[in-house]
Design a protein around this motif. Structure first.
Motif, PDB file in Angstrom:
ATOM      1  N   VAL A 196     113.045  22.726 -18.940  1.00 24.56           N
ATOM      2  CA  VAL A 196     113.246  23.986 -19.233  1.00 24.56           C
ATOM      3  C   VAL A 196     113.277  24.551 -17.638  1.00 24.56           C
ATOM      4  CG1 VAL A 196     112.233  26.469 -19.065  1.00 24.56           C
ATOM      5  CG2 VAL A 196     111.819  24.467 -21.198  1.00 24.56           C
ATOM      6  N   ALA A 197     113.006  24.268 -16.261  1.00 22.81           N
ATOM      7  CA  ALA A 197     112.888  24.030 -15.328  1.00 22.81           C
ATOM      8  C   ALA A 197     114.447  24.049 -14.650  1.00 22.81           C
ATOM      9  CB  ALA A 197     112.320  23.295 -14.349  1.00 22.81           C
ATOM     10  N   ALA A 198     114.957  22.379 -15.048  1.00 19.77           N
ATOM     11  CA  ALA A 198     116.374  22.596 -14.871  1.00 19.77           C
ATOM     12  C   ALA A 198     117.332  23.884 -16.006  1.00 19.77           C
ATOM     13  CB  ALA A 198     116.446  20.510 -15.602  1.00 19.77           C
ATOM     14  N   MET A 199     117.382  23.942 -16.622  1.00 19.64           N
ATOM     15  CA  MET A 199     118.251  24.640 -17.235  1.00 19.64           C
ATOM     16  C   MET A 199     117.568  26.577 -16.294  1.00 19.64           C
ATOM     17  SD  MET A 199     118.234  23.614 -20.986  1.00 19.64           S
ATOM     18  CE  MET A 199     116.521  23.884 -21.574  1.00 19.64           C
ATOM     19  N   ALA A 200     116.810  26.326 -16.203  1.00 23.35           N
ATOM     20  CA  ALA A 200     116.563  28.057 -16.432  1.00 23.35           C
ATOM     21  C   ALA A 200     117.324  27.298 -14.430  1.00 23.35           C
ATOM     22  CB  ALA A 200     115.240  28.169 -16.224  1.00 23.35           C
ATOM     23  N   GLY A 201     116.430  26.542 -13.241  1.00 23.01           N
ATOM     24  CA  GLY A 201     116.455  26.430 -11.877  1.00 23.01           C
ATOM     25  C   GLY A 201     117.263  27.723 -11.330  1.00 23.01           C
ATOM     26  N   ASN A 202     118.926  27.185 -11.476  1.00 17.09           N
ATOM     27  CA  ASN A 202     119.623  28.532 -10.614  1.00 17.09           C
ATOM     28  C   ASN A 202     119.477  29.755 -10.506  1.00 17.09           C
ATOM     29  OD1 ASN A 202     121.346  26.338  -9.556  1.00 17.09           O
ATOM     30  ND2 ASN A 202     122.575  26.237 -11.486  1.00 17.09           N
ATOM     31  N   ASP A 203     118.807  30.051 -12.302  1.00 18.10           N
ATOM     32  CA  ASP A 203     118.717  31.529 -12.053  1.00 18.10           C
ATOM     33  C   ASP A 203     117.566  32.287 -11.777  1.00 18.10           C
ATOM     34  OD1 ASP A 203     121.293  32.055 -14.236  1.00 18.10           O
ATOM     35  OD2 ASP A 203     120.286  31.171 -15.818  1.00 18.10           O
ATOM     36  N   ALA A 204     116.047  30.965 -11.978  1.00  9.70           N
ATOM     37  CA  ALA A 204     115.599  32.114 -11.530  1.00  9.70           C
ATOM     38  C   ALA A 204     115.524  31.726  -9.587  1.00  9.70           C
ATOM     39  CB  ALA A 204     113.951  30.571 -11.327  1.00  9.70           C
ATOM     40  N   ALA A 205     116.448  30.848  -9.312  1.00  8.62           N
ATOM     41  CA  ALA A 205     117.077  31.041  -7.760  1.00  8.62           C
ATOM     42  C   ALA A 205     117.313  32.264  -7.224  1.00  8.62           C
ATOM     43  CB  ALA A 205     117.011  29.557  -6.894  1.00  8.62           C
ATOM     44  N   SER A 206     118.226  32.980  -8.095  1.00  4.28           N
ATOM     45  CA  SER A 206     118.832  34.121  -7.320  1.00  4.28           C
ATOM     46  C   SER A 206     118.079  35.159  -7.797  1.00  4.28           C
ATOM     47  CB  SER A 206     119.976  33.437  -8.518  1.00  4.28           C
ATOM     48  OG  SER A 206     119.496  34.173  -9.550  1.00  4.28           O
ATOM     49  N   GLY A 207     117.355  35.303  -8.714  1.00  3.61           N
ATOM     50  CA  GLY A 207     116.143  36.287  -8.736  1.00  3.61           C
ATOM     51  C   GLY A 207     116.568  36.710 -10.449  1.00  3.61           C
ATOM     52  N   LEU A 208     115.177  37.691 -10.600  1.00  2.07           N
ATOM     53  CA  LEU A 208     115.385  38.059 -11.907  1.00  2.07           C
ATOM     54  C   LEU A 208     116.783  38.437 -11.953  1.00  2.07           C
ATOM     55  CD1 LEU A 208     113.635  38.479 -14.064  1.00  2.07           C
ATOM     56  CD2 LEU A 208     113.218  40.706 -13.267  1.00  2.07           C
ATOM     57  N   GLN A 219     116.339  33.446 -21.215  1.00  2.17           N
ATOM     58  CA  GLN A 219     115.547  32.257 -21.529  1.00  2.17           C
ATOM     59  C   GLN A 219     114.412  32.313 -21.470  1.00  2.17           C
ATOM     60  OE1 GLN A 219     117.359  29.513 -18.559  1.00  2.17           O
ATOM     61  NE2 GLN A 219     118.751  30.885 -18.615  1.00  2.17           N
ATOM     62  N   CYS A 220     113.314  33.447 -20.861  1.00  2.00           N
ATOM     63  CA  CYS A 220     111.903  33.704 -20.903  1.00  2.00           C
ATOM     64  C   CYS A 220     111.925  34.016 -22.297  1.00  2.00           C
ATOM     65  CB  CYS A 220     111.479  34.564 -20.087  1.00  2.00           C
ATOM     66  SG  CYS A 220     111.646  33.532 -18.142  1.00  2.00           S
ATOM     67  N   ALA A 221     112.463  34.720 -23.129  1.00  7.88           N
ATOM     68  CA  ALA A 221     112.590  35.187 -24.302  1.00  7.88           C
ATOM     69  C   ALA A 221     113.126  34.177 -25.055  1.00  7.88           C
ATOM     70  CB  ALA A 221     113.245  36.623 -24.633  1.00  7.88           C
ATOM     71  N   THR A 277     130.084  26.121 -23.876  1.00  9.91           N
ATOM     72  CA  THR A 277     130.200  25.846 -23.491  1.00  9.91           C
ATOM     73  C   THR A 277     128.895  24.890 -22.503  1.00  9.91           C
ATOM     74  OG1 THR A 277     131.181  26.210 -21.486  1.00  9.91           O
ATOM     75  CG2 THR A 277     132.813  25.568 -22.497  1.00  9.91           C
ATOM     76  N   LEU A 278     128.716  23.858 -22.633  1.00  9.49           N
ATOM     77  CA  LEU A 278     126.843  23.454 -21.855  1.00  9.49           C
ATOM     78  C   LEU A 278     126.976  23.627 -20.496  1.00  9.49           C
ATOM     79  CD1 LEU A 278     124.652  22.296 -24.873  1.00  9.49           C
ATOM     80  CD2 LEU A 278     124.558  23.979 -23.838  1.00  9.49           C
ATOM     81  N   LEU A 279     126.885  23.229 -19.635  1.00  9.65           N
ATOM     82  CA  LEU A 279     125.996  23.007 -18.067  1.00  9.65           C
ATOM     83  C   LEU A 279     125.770  21.766 -18.386  1.00  9.65           C
ATOM     84  CD1 LEU A 279     125.920  26.497 -16.454  1.00  9.65           C
ATOM     85  CD2 LEU A 279     127.969  25.404 -16.374  1.00  9.65           C
ATOM     86  N   PRO A 280     126.140  20.673 -17.361  1.00 12.25           N
ATOM     87  CA  PRO A 280     124.910  19.645 -16.668  1.00 12.25           C
ATOM     88  C   PRO A 280     123.581  19.786 -16.660  1.00 12.25           C
ATOM     89  CG  PRO A 280     126.715  20.239 -15.439  1.00 12.25           C
ATOM     90  CD  PRO A 280     127.507  20.744 -15.495  1.00 12.25           C
ATOM     91  N   ALA A 281     123.323  21.392 -16.414  1.00  6.43           N
ATOM     92  CA  ALA A 281     121.976  21.018 -16.013  1.00  6.43           C
ATOM     93  C   ALA A 281     121.051  21.358 -18.166  1.00  6.43           C
ATOM     94  CB  ALA A 281     121.721  22.550 -15.623  1.00  6.43           C
TER      95      ALA A 281
END
Length: 301
Positions: free
Chosen positions: A133-145, A152-154, A267-271
Motif C-alpha cells: 500500500v505504501a508503494a502505491m500511495a507513496g507519491n500521493d502521500a508525499a504531495s499532501g492530501l 485510495q484511503c476509501a 494503465t498501471l504505474l510501476p508503483a
C-alpha cells in the motif's frame, strides 16, 4: 481443489472482478449513492425471490442489530466507498487495494476472536501488505492530501469494512440455517438504509436518463457481481471450505486490472505493479496455502 473447484473459483474471480468495471461504467451517468441503492435494492429483491424458490425461511429478525451491522459493513459502506473512490482512481487500482481485505482480517480477528491469534507468518503478511500500500500511495502521500489519496484511503476503508463484516458474521451468526438467508437479510437491511439516503441526497429522478450501456452495467453489477456470485461462493465454500475459497482474493485484482486495461484504457504505474506484488506476497504468507496448492498442482512434494 479438484477441477470443478478450480472452475468455481475462476468463475467467482470473474464475477467479483467485473464489479469494478461495472462501477466505472455506471459512474458515467450515476452518482455513487444511487449506484449503491440500485445494487443493494435490486439484489435484495432477486435474493428474496431466490430464497423463496429454494423454500428457505427468512431469518429471525430478533437478531436485527447483527443484520444491521452486516448490511452496513458488508454492503453499504464498502460499496459506497468504492464507488466514491472510482470517481478519481482506476478500477484496476481499486481492485488491487481491495485485495488487502484478508490482511485487515488478520488484525481484527487477533483482537476480537479467541481462536485466531496473529502468528509470525500472519504478522509478516500484514507488513508485506502495508509495504504494498505504501508503494502505491507513496507519491500521493508525499504531495499532501489529494483526491487520489482520499480515494485510495476509501478503498482501504472498504477492505477494513469487509474484514470487519467477516469477523462479525463468524462470531454471531453461527447458528443461522443458511448463508443465503443471512445474505438476503443483510441486503434487505442495506436496501432499507440506502433507498431513503440516496433519494434524499442524490435526487435521482432529477438526473438525465442513463443510456443502455449504464443500465447494462447496472444489471451486470446486480446479477453477475452480486446475486450469481453469492451462489457460486456458497457452492465453493461447501466444496472446499471458507478459508480455501478465499484464494479468490489473489485473482480478483487481476480480473479488475485486465478489464480496466482492455475496455477502459487504463494503465498501471510501476508503483502499482510493485504494490500489487507485495500485497500478493502478503496474502500468500498468511498461511502458505496458496504456495502449497501450487506446489501440489505442479507435482512438487
Amino acid at each position: 481443489m479438484d477441477g470443478r473447484a478450480w472452475g468455481l473459483l475462476c468463475a467467482l474471480s470473474l464475477m467479483w472482478g467485473t464489479a469494478f468495471y461495472f462501477t466505472t461504467v455506471q459512474l458515467q451517468a450515476l452518482p455513487p449513492l444511487t449506484i449503491v441503492m440500485l445494487r443493494v435494492g435490486l439484489a435484495a429483491t432477486a435474493l428474496l425471490g431466490w430464497m423463496g424458490a429454494a423454500g428457505l425461511k427468512f431469518p429471525n429478525m430478533t437478531n436485527w442489530p447483527i443484520f444491521l451491522g452486516l448490511g452496513l459493513l458488508n454492503n453499504v459502506l464498502p460499496f459506497a466507498l468504492l464507488a466514491f473512490a472510482q470517481q478519481s482512481i482506476s478500477s484496476s487500482l481499486a481492485g488491487i487495494l481491495t485485495a488487502t481485505t484478508p490482511l485487515w482480517g488478520v488484525l481484527i480477528a487477533h483482537f476480537f476472536t479467541d481462536d485466531e491469534r496473529a502468528t509470525p507468518s500472519k504478522i509478516a503478511a500484514v507488513l508485506l501488505g502495508a509495504a504494498g500500500v505504501a508503494a502505491m500511495a507513496g507519491n500521493d502521500a508525499a504531495s499532501g492530501l489529494s483526491v487520489d489519496l482520499l480515494a485510495q484511503c476509501a478503498c482501504l476503508g472498504a477492505s477494513l469494512s469487509y474484514a470487519s463484516a467477516a469477523v462479525l458474521s463468524r462470531r454471531y451468526l453461527k447458528g443461522d440455517p443458511s448463508p443465503l438467508a443471512v445474505s438476503t437479510a443483510q441486503f434487505c437491511v442495506a436496501a432499507v438504509i440506502m433507498v431513503p439516503v440516496a433519494l434524499w441526497i442524490d435526487r435521482p429522478w432529477t438526473l438525465p436518463m442513463p443510456g443502455p450501456t449504464v443500465w447494462t452495467a447496472t444489471a451486470g453489477a446486480v446479477l453477475i457481481s452480486t446475486v450469481f456470485a453469492y451462489l457460486v461462493y456458497f457452492k465453493l465454500i461447501a466444496r472446499v471450505g471458507a478459508s480455501t475459497a478465499l484464494l479468490v482474493t489473489f485473482t480478483v485484482p487481476a480480473v479488475a486490472m485486465l478489464l480496466g486495461i482492455v475496455f477502459l484504457g487504463e494503465t498501471l504505474l510501476p508503483a502499482h505493479i510493485l504494490g500489487m506484488a507485495l500485497i500478493a506476497l502478503g496474502l500468500a504468507a498468511i498461511d502458505g496455502r496458496f504456495l502449497r496448492i501450487v506446489m501440489s498442482t505442479g507435482g512438487v512434494r
